[in-house]
Every structure is written in C-alpha cells, then in structure tokens.
Design a protein around this motif. Structure first.
Motif, PDB file in Angstrom:
ATOM      1  N   TYR A 182      13.027  -4.991   3.514  1.00  0.00           N
ATOM      2  CA  TYR A 182      12.313  -3.724   3.371  1.00  0.00           C
ATOM      3  C   TYR A 182      13.059  -2.523   3.950  1.00  0.00           C
ATOM      4  O   TYR A 182      12.507  -1.429   4.003  1.00  0.00           O
ATOM      5  N   SER A 183      14.295  -2.715   4.418  1.00  0.00           N
ATOM      6  CA  SER A 183      14.977  -1.596   5.087  1.00  0.00           C
ATOM      7  C   SER A 183      16.242  -1.085   4.403  1.00  0.00           C
ATOM      8  O   SER A 183      17.089  -0.500   5.076  1.00  0.00           O
ATOM      9  N   PRO A 184      16.427  -1.259   3.089  1.00  0.00           N
ATOM     10  CA  PRO A 184      17.673  -0.767   2.473  1.00  0.00           C
ATOM     11  C   PRO A 184      17.806   0.745   2.501  1.00  0.00           C
ATOM     12  O   PRO A 184      18.912   1.277   2.503  1.00  0.00           O
ATOM     13  N   ASN A 185      16.681   1.472   2.512  1.00  0.00           N
ATOM     14  CA  ASN A 185      16.725   2.926   2.487  1.00  0.00           C
ATOM     15  C   ASN A 185      16.382   3.560   3.832  1.00  0.00           C
ATOM     16  O   ASN A 185      16.051   4.738   3.900  1.00  0.00           O
ATOM     17  N   ASN A 243       9.078   5.057   4.212  1.00  0.00           N
ATOM     18  CA  ASN A 243       8.323   5.213   5.467  1.00  0.00           C
ATOM     19  C   ASN A 243       7.766   3.906   6.026  1.00  0.00           C
ATOM     20  O   ASN A 243       7.091   3.916   7.064  1.00  0.00           O
ATOM     21  N   ASN A 244       8.016   2.776   5.366  1.00  0.00           N
ATOM     22  CA  ASN A 244       7.475   1.524   5.885  1.00  0.00           C
ATOM     23  C   ASN A 244       8.095   1.157   7.236  1.00  0.00           C
ATOM     24  O   ASN A 244       7.457   0.513   8.069  1.00  0.00           O
ATOM     25  N   CYS A 245       9.343   1.590   7.467  1.00  0.00           N
ATOM     26  CA  CYS A 245      10.003   1.296   8.748  1.00  0.00           C
ATOM     27  C   CYS A 245       9.302   1.998   9.913  1.00  0.00           C
ATOM     28  O   CYS A 245       9.368   1.542  11.052  1.00  0.00           O
ATOM     29  N   PRO A 303      -2.754   5.743   4.123  1.00  0.00           N
ATOM     30  CA  PRO A 303      -1.622   5.259   4.915  1.00  0.00           C
ATOM     31  C   PRO A 303      -0.630   6.326   5.343  1.00  0.00           C
ATOM     32  O   PRO A 303       0.066   6.149   6.342  1.00  0.00           O
ATOM     33  N   LYS A 304      -0.550   7.432   4.615  1.00  0.00           N
ATOM     34  CA  LYS A 304       0.421   8.469   4.959  1.00  0.00           C
ATOM     35  C   LYS A 304      -0.109   9.460   5.995  1.00  0.00           C
ATOM     36  O   LYS A 304       0.601  10.374   6.396  1.00  0.00           O
ATOM     37  N   MET A 350       0.812  -1.211   0.000  1.00  0.00           N
ATOM     38  CA  MET A 350       0.000   0.000   0.000  1.00  0.00           C
ATOM     39  C   MET A 350       0.852   1.272   0.000  1.00  0.00           C
ATOM     40  O   MET A 350       0.546   2.231  -0.713  1.00  0.00           O
ATOM     41  N   ILE A 351       1.925   1.279   0.781  1.00  0.00           N
ATOM     42  CA  ILE A 351       2.678   2.526   0.986  1.00  0.00           C
ATOM     43  C   ILE A 351       4.006   2.563   0.243  1.00  0.00           C
ATOM     44  O   ILE A 351       4.600   3.625   0.065  1.00  0.00           O
ATOM     45  N   GLY A 352       4.521   1.415  -0.196  1.00  0.00           N
ATOM     46  CA  GLY A 352       5.819   1.377  -0.855  1.00  0.00           C
ATOM     47  C   GLY A 352       6.948   1.237   0.147  1.00  0.00           C
ATOM     48  O   GLY A 352       6.721   1.025   1.345  1.00  0.00           O
TER      49      GLY A 352
END
Length: 358
Positions: A246-249, A150-152, A320-321, A145-147
């Motif tokens: 999901y945390s490379p960035n 900001n998923n972290c 979601p944002k 949903m969010i990409g």
C-alpha cells in the motif's frame, strides 16, 4: 624482474582487509568506503552500535525493553544485535519482541511468520497486537474506503499508538525501533519540506517520548541501511524483504530516492543531513504546540483529540478524509450528532482508542 615482483606484492597487499591486513576483503563499507573482511565488518558494525548505546546512556541495567519487530531487515538485525550485545556486555536487559498486525493481506501476515520464527531463534518473548482488535479496522478495510492516497497517514498514526499500547501491556521501560540513518535523514528532509518545525526539532533525537508514556530509542541512528542489509546477508538472518503493497506512492519515497542519489555522489551526505538536523535552532518567537492529553482516550496530544481519535471518528462516520491534513486550532467535532456504522461502532465502543492507562 625485481620491479615486477615488487608490483605483484603491492597488488596482493592491497587486496587484504584494511583493518586486520590478514584476510581478503569481501565488501566496501558504504559509510567509510573501507575495503574490509567479513569478520572485521561484524566487529566494527556491532562495536559502533555498542558505543552509540553506551555514549547516549540508552539503557539501565534491569530495564524491560521492547523491540519493535516487523520481520523486516532493520528490526531483525536490531533484535539479533541487541541480544548479542546484551549478553556480551552485560547490559542486564529483559528483551521482548513487539509486533503490530495492521491487517494487510499478503504482506503483514507473511512478515509476522518471520517474527514468530525470530521469537524461537533468539529466545525472545513475542507480543502481537492488531489494528482490528485495537481500533475495529484493518488497513485492508481502510484502503477499501479511502483508496491508496493518504492511507499511510492512517497507518503511521495507528501504528505509533499501537506500539505504545503494546509496550504498556508488556510493562516495559523502553521501546527500541530499527530506524536507521537513512530513515532519519529522510525525516529531516520531509519535515523541512512540510515546514513541520515541531517534528524537525525532535526527529534527530536518539531518544524521544521521555515526557510521554514510554521513551523510544533508536540504536541504529548512525547505521547505514546498506550496512544493515549486508550484515543480515552475511549473517544469514531470517527476515522478510517485501515492501508494503500500500505504500508505492508514499511521500517519503521521493525523499528516499533523493537521499540515495546524494549517497551515490557523497556517502557522508546521510550523516551530514542528520548533523544539520541536530544543529537546527528553533527561533524563540516560534510558537510550539503544547503537549497535553486527548479528551477522548487520554493519549498524549497537542489538540483536544489525538490524531488517532480524529481519524477513527472520520472512519466511523463514513468521512475518512475528515482527519487528513494538519489540525489547526483543535478538533471541531460535533459529538452529539456523531453517527457511527453499527458494526464498527460496536467494536470501538468496547475498545476505545488509547483506552489503556498511559
């Protein structure tokens, strides 16, 4: 001839462990740069952690203690060392493993298999809670949903509350995590960069949440990440070493690289940053957030709604944002007009965020 023999003896002596002076060194300690043997490394590594536990009065005999277990090197070494020290020094603790399944296919499902093996290897009861059961969402769903930006934020907020809820289910007195010296130094820098005074004032505390549902302790506060890796390697401990997909960035990654660069130049930089964080004094004129409880779920919060409830509400409304960023002046949510997708809403209704008694 005599000079040559003397030089040979001196060279041989220098190759002995600088602590026991009997065995050959196998490593140079990142923290002290001492060249020591494997046996002495085990001894000083475990003794330093024991001293941290004793000097900071982390535990009391008879307490039930949950170890946050992800299957990674930090939590695996923590579970092993704490089990050993508990037996060796008679702490009198009842230890448990507590794992959170964020729902990350190809990462968390594999690491949980490692935790299940640790359960058998160390003889510690294991409790696993999932985001799906607690919140009605998995991280796979959230990322769709969010990409990847900001998923972290979602994962960090949900994971923190999930650990508290798991600890409440286990009825433990304390929760210990594998946060090491590198992690804490990174957090000090991140809070400075973000201007987060509230978190800066408590991020170096070895015990936090004493005014909350369950206190959290960090026995590895002064333990270097490199030494944890070396300990796990030499002890041949069973741990999962893959980074989260999901945390490379993640913003933290940039602080981590900076810390590593500093460590290469000056190994004590990590401990010095932690010491600086401990010595920060917050001006009396600075307005600090007041601790309260979430109106929706009862979890600790300085706003009307806790961050987890805000993020969940945004997900369930298809926005979601909405909860991303720092809350200012409370949460402004129109409760009457809130519309949730049927599938997610139904799941959340029966298991609201933080619905356990805290």
């Amino acid at each position: 001839m005599e000079a040559s023999e003397a030089k040979s003896k001196k060279t041989g002596a220098s190759r002995l462990c600088c602590l026991c002076n009997q065995r050959r060194p196998v490593l140079k300690r990142p923290k002290t740069l001492q060249q020591i043997c494997k046996e002495c490394f085990y001894e000083v590594f475990e003794e330093e952690i024991h001293q941290v536990i004793v000097k900071n009065h982390l535990f009391t005999s008879g307490e039930r203690v949950a170890i946050g277990a992800s299957g990674g090197k930090d939590s695996t070494v923590l579970a092993y060392v704490l089990s050993e020290l508990n037996r060796r020094h008679g702490y009198g603790l009842d230890l448990f493993l507590l794992s959170i399944d964020e729902g990350i296919t190809g990462y968390r499902d594999d690491s949980l298999e490692t935790v299940k093996r640790n359960e058998l290897q160390y003889g510690l009861p294991l409790q696993i809670l999932s985001y799906k059961d607690l919140y009605g969402w998995t991280m796979d769903d959230i990322v769709k949903m969010i990409g990847l930006k900001n998923n972290c934020t979602f994962c960090g907020v949900f994971r923190r509350q999930a650990l508290d809820r798991g600890a409440a289910l286990l009825k433990v007195d304390k929760l210990v995590t594998g946060h090491n010296a590198d992690d804490i130094a990174e957090t000090v820098l991140l809070n400075i960069l973000r201007g987060d005074i509230a978190r800066l004032s408590r991020c170096t505390s070895i015990t936090t949440g004493e005014d909350g549902p369950i206190p959290r302790c960090k026995p590895f506060k002064y333990t270097y990440e490199k030494e944890i890796v070396m300990y796990a390697y030499f002890k041949k401990l069973d741990y999962f070493s893959t980074e989260c997909i999901y945390s490379p960035n993640a913003y933290r990654g940039f602080a981590r690289e900076f810390i590593k660069d500093l460590e290469r130049l000056r190994p004590r930089a990590i401990l010095d940053i932690i010491k600086s964080g401990e010595d920060f004094r917050i001006a009396t004129s600075t307005k600090m957030p007041e601790q309260g409880t979430c109106e929706r779920c009862g979890y600790i919060s300085s706003q009307k709604w806790c961050k987890a409830c805000v993020l969940l509400d945004g997900l369930n409304r298809g926005l979601p944002k909405m909860g991303i960023g720092r809350a200012r002046g409370g949460v402004n949510v129109d409760h009457k007009d809130t519309k949730k997708p049927a599938s997610a809403a139904k799941s959340i209704e029966s298991k609201k965020c933080g619905s356990l008694d805290f």
